[in-house]
Design a protein around this motif. Sequence first.
Motif, mmCIF file in Angstrom:
data_model
loop_
_atom_site.group_PDB
_atom_site.id
_atom_site.type_symbol
_atom_site.label_atom_id
_atom_site.label_comp_id
_atom_site.label_asym_id
_atom_site.label_seq_id
_atom_site.Cartn_x
_atom_site.Cartn_y
_atom_site.Cartn_z
ATOM 1 N N TRP A 233 35.112 7.234 -15.888
ATOM 2 C CA TRP A 233 35.462 8.645 -16.114
ATOM 3 C C TRP A 233 34.204 9.421 -16.390
ATOM 4 O O TRP A 233 33.109 8.866 -16.324
ATOM 5 N N GLN A 234 34.330 10.717 -16.664
ATOM 6 C CA GLN A 234 33.178 11.607 -16.865
ATOM 7 C C GLN A 234 33.479 12.637 -17.953
ATOM 8 O O GLN A 234 34.648 12.871 -18.271
ATOM 9 N N THR A 235 32.428 13.306 -18.406
ATOM 10 C CA THR A 235 32.611 14.455 -19.301
ATOM 11 C C THR A 235 33.635 15.408 -18.670
ATOM 12 O O THR A 235 34.517 15.932 -19.340
ATOM 13 N N VAL B 220 32.038 1.481 -20.664
ATOM 14 C CA VAL B 220 31.996 2.820 -20.088
ATOM 15 C C VAL B 220 30.570 3.330 -20.000
ATOM 16 O O VAL B 220 29.749 2.973 -20.827
ATOM 17 N N THR C 254 36.081 1.114 -17.673
ATOM 18 C CA THR C 254 36.742 2.418 -17.563
ATOM 19 C C THR C 254 35.825 3.439 -16.911
ATOM 20 O O THR C 254 34.777 3.772 -17.454
ATOM 21 N N ASP D 90 29.961 10.373 -7.469
ATOM 22 C CA ASP D 90 29.753 8.921 -7.497
ATOM 23 C C ASP D 90 30.127 8.280 -6.159
ATOM 24 O O ASP D 90 31.070 8.717 -5.495
HETATM 25 C C1 6R9 Z 1 32.285 8.769 -19.834
HETATM 26 C C2 6R9 Z 1 30.906 9.105 -19.360
HETATM 27 C C3 6R9 Z 1 29.731 10.190 -16.158
HETATM 28 C C4 6R9 Z 1 29.091 9.304 -15.102
HETATM 29 C C5 6R9 Z 1 30.011 9.001 -13.953
HETATM 30 C C6 6R9 Z 1 29.436 7.690 -13.443
HETATM 31 C C7 6R9 Z 1 29.034 6.980 -14.710
HETATM 32 C C8 6R9 Z 1 30.838 6.265 -16.326
HETATM 33 C C9 6R9 Z 1 31.474 4.387 -15.442
HETATM 34 C C10 6R9 Z 1 30.480 4.952 -14.625
HETATM 35 C C11 6R9 Z 1 30.668 3.201 -13.145
HETATM 36 C C12 6R9 Z 1 32.049 3.138 -15.038
HETATM 37 N N1 6R9 Z 1 30.098 6.109 -15.211
HETATM 38 N N2 6R9 Z 1 31.675 5.226 -16.486
HETATM 39 N N3 6R9 Z 1 30.083 4.353 -13.478
HETATM 40 N N4 6R9 Z 1 31.609 2.589 -13.880
HETATM 41 N N5 6R9 Z 1 32.970 2.507 -15.773
HETATM 42 O O1 6R9 Z 1 30.053 8.248 -19.241
HETATM 43 O O2 6R9 Z 1 30.709 10.437 -19.062
HETATM 44 O O3 6R9 Z 1 28.283 10.946 -19.593
HETATM 45 O O4 6R9 Z 1 29.709 12.509 -18.177
HETATM 46 O O5 6R9 Z 1 28.897 10.311 -17.289
HETATM 47 O O6 6R9 Z 1 28.780 8.018 -15.663
HETATM 48 O O7 6R9 Z 1 28.294 7.926 -12.670
HETATM 49 O O8 6R9 Z 1 29.983 10.033 -13.001
HETATM 50 P P1 6R9 Z 1 29.355 11.120 -18.565
#
Ligand code: 6R9
Length: 657
Positions: free
Chosen positions: A421-423, A393, A419, A507
Amino acid sequence: MAPETPGNEPQALSNLLHENRRFEPPVELAAAANVTEAAYTQAAADRLAFWEGAADRLTWAKRWETTLEWNAPFAKWFIGGELNVAYNCVDRHVEEGRGDKVAYYWEGEPEGDTRVLTYNDLKSEVSKAANALLELGVRKGDRVAVYMPMIPELPIAMLACARIGAIHSVVFGGFSATALKSRIDDADAKLVITADGGYRRGNPSALKPTVDEAVAQCPQVEHVLVVRRTGQNVAATDKDVWWHDLVERQSDQHTPEPHDAEDPLYILYTSGTTGRPKGILHTTGGYLTQTAWTHDAVFDLKPDKDIYWCTADIGWVTGHSYIVYGPLANGATSVIYEGTPDTPHRGRFWEIVQKYKVTLLYTAPTAIRTFMKWGDDIPAKYDMSSLRVIGSVGEPINPEAYVWYRENIGGSRCPVVDTWWQTETGAVMISPLPGVTSGKPGAAMRPLPGIVADVVDDQGNSVPNGGGGFLVIREPWPSMLRTIWGDDQRYIDTYWSRFEGMYFPGDGAKKDEDGDLWLLGRVDDVMLISGHNISTTEVESALVSHPKVAEAAVVGATDPVTGQAIVSFVILRGTAEESDDIAADLRNHVAKTLGPIAKPRQILVVPELPKTRSGKIMRRLLRDVAENRSVGDVTTLADSTVMDLISEKLPSAKSED
Ligand code: 6R9
């Protein structure tokens, strides 16, 4: 330079990378999987009924009346329902006879410094801390800032807040006094919980002086509650209260009151790449429903057998959702590690996996690429045969990093769950399911059951398979952010204005020929080369697929001929030597992998890349270097000296062709 393909409409985002490797789910895992293909069908037929089923896995003091109220873009889930998050994460496991089960194996950074907390222990500690907060005058709805190292008192403090309905705002322990102050102010916190310090890279690292500096400018803060962790000298202020004085003398009995499903649970600030940090607000019922369900589904958690370890810091959302709330709601046994992966040696993570017989591991691409750089021989020294499912992640995982992770950590037997997802989303949204999905290296695959995601073009039209564009979420989900703390308008503008009626996470993504989803990085980083929108992720993945490269970051720099040209920064693998022809070699490798359009103009071999404190590459700063500008704001960098190391490399950058 490749001409536009005649008769081919320009796409929102080019799809250059094609991947044919597939990894079937292990037969045994698939046969006993918590979630099967049926969940997708069920959720597609009745999405709300599907989430009701997930919510029913929790214990509600009062069942909800209405599942969803959607006044776009404002959602309320499980209206009328009441529950206590701490009760669900702790007490109910004790009441159901699992009090002696280990909740957390805590591993301090200094070797031999360990603690074990059962669910019984957690119940007493959280109750005492809740009583202590009440004695300090903290009440339901009050905000509490938490600035702590990775010690058990951190989840205990969060759960104590949740128990009494106070709203925690955890601020990552690496942030400066200025960052802490602005977050305390924005949330108007009346209490700060901290520690004297924590251990980082073999040494005690102080936290309290930073809090003192911040709190000196925050008159609304009434008390600072301090855990003694390192025993360093601490300057006393008249707001200070020691945890061991106050919390230890409290009763270990506290009756959890039920809270409304939509009562706020926490605020977590996300800085993104620019601008004032946004206080992402999560609430109670929907958040716990989705974190618990996804943790069970994505890791195929068997609470009686698995030992789960998420290596994130609790200061980030990954730690909130997948160290604290999801795993505890599921009654899991987890490992928490305080320190860094190279203390006292580069095998520390694998030593921990071996010691606790970890079965489920969740980490980030930045860590995986670092391990690749350090070399295969390090993990090879440890017995990691306990591992069953391994997750990723934080950033797109490059196919080569995925395969390295699968082979060298997962023993070529564990499914990798990438996985996305985001904050803001609170919980996992797009991910393989380990017993269902035939995994493709680099792909996040399908939205989870109950999640409706799509890839759209500039105009908001769904792109066909094989096309790239903007990731969107079409329907509300239980753990979605409810707003930005104190700023509904900014919530609307940031997430709901780009495309009518759709959530826009910022994204880029593509659908491959089978319709599976690939994340392509932040849209702000997309490069425009000769009229083609090219994602940083695909070029970086092509570079990382070269046997000499461990990590890469690419940016578009202004170019008189092509509009923008690709400038690449690469870190070599431990065993690779920097040679004169490496740049030419890598440029040709990218051209061969993705086509001539993606051939970098420049390759710079660098010792490090600029990263945020949560390990995400900061391409904005590299763009400054590539365009010969003075480097912009570096305050969000984990290590600001990195930019000097990179800038020193610049004169040697050769432009070929
Ligand atoms: C959980 C987390 C969110 C941003 C998200 C994206 C990137 C997170 C990813 C991913 C590709 C994945 N991101 N997981 N991009 N594949 N499996 O990281 O939250 O710190 O809010 O960041 O991180 O760009 O929009 P956060």
